[in-house]
Design a protein around this motif. Structure first.
Motif: not given
Length: 247
Positions: A45-57, A12-23
């Motif tokens: 982080x693991x590839x699983x965590x990174x993948x979950x962040x990208x799926x959220x975005x 969630x934190x990783x997704x939030x980081x990229x959400x701000x960069x996009x905004x």
């Protein structure tokens, strides 16, 4: 013994980081997102965590897959940032506008304040004279927000440029603070809904028959220095837009 291990981040934190960069436009529509391996290395982080962040975005409509490229930032024609988000973007990047955004129809004048709610927020009496500045935000060719700034008369002594309709090249409150040494703080954003008036419909380019009710979202922000309220923003949003406050 101090712990020097790198901090791990949740998806969630990783997704939030990229959400701000996009905004804020650091990652603009069509830009390629970083690779999974780069995300894993940057955030430990693991590839699983990174993948979950990208799926959220992706689920939020912020990114889309592009064959032969990977994941890219999606177009967002129906998104308009809140005032708080605009201020956060300016503080982080210095950019006054989001990608493909501009403002038009700037006005500046001395007016008596006729709205009792805005008068109360600004700390003046109804029909007192104020500085009124207006503009309309346009993003990707679509009018999104009719913005009204009600500014206390005491600001005029230090920033006489407020009566010029020309837009500032930076937030005018920064100029005020630089000239006076007085910091300005913002109260929590207030949100409500009402029917748009004829002037607001015209400013937003909404063509309807006279008397047709058009509901709009209204956001109000109040700014104060040590002497009390100095500016009130009223942002009127065109119908059919998503509001984003994470810029």
């Amino acid at each position: 013994m101090s712990d020097n291990k790198p901090k791990k981040h949740g998806y969630v934190e990783i997704a939030g980081h990229y959400r701000k960069l996009i905004a804020d436009g650091t990652l603009a529509p069509g830009d390629e997102m970083p690779s999974m391996s780069k995300v894993c290395k940057q955030f430990h982080v693991s590839i699983t965590t990174a993948n979950r962040a990208f799926r959220l975005l992706k689920s939020e409509g912020l990114t889309v897959p592009k064959p032969g490229v990977g994941t890219v930032v999606a177009e967002q024609p129906h998104v308009a940032a809140t005032a708080s988000a605009r201020l956060n973007r300016i503080a982080r990047t210095g950019q006054l506008y989001a990608p493909k955004e501009r403002s038009v129809d700037h006005t500046a004048q001395l007016r008596s304040i006729a709205d009792p709610i805005l008068a109360d927020h600004l700390g003046v009496e109804l029909h007192d004279e104020i500085i009124l500045r207006t503009r309309t935000f346009v993003r990707d060719g679509k009018k999104t927000v009719f913005a009204v700034s009600c500014i206390h008369m005491r600001a005029l002594a230090d920033v006489p440029e407020l009566l010029s309709p020309e837009p500032f090249d930076r937030f005018w409150q920064e100029i005020y603070t630089a000239r006076t040494g007085r910091a300005i703080t913002k109260a929590p954003e207030r949100r409500s809904a009402r029917l748009a008036n004829e002037h607001e419909l015209k400013a937003l380019g909404i063509d309807v028959e006279a008397g047709t009710p058009v509901p709009v979202l209204v956001l109000v922000n109040t700014f104060s220095d040590e002497d009390g309220p100095i500016e009130v923003w009223e942002d009127v949003y065109a119908p059919g837009l998503w509001q984003v406050d994470t810029e």
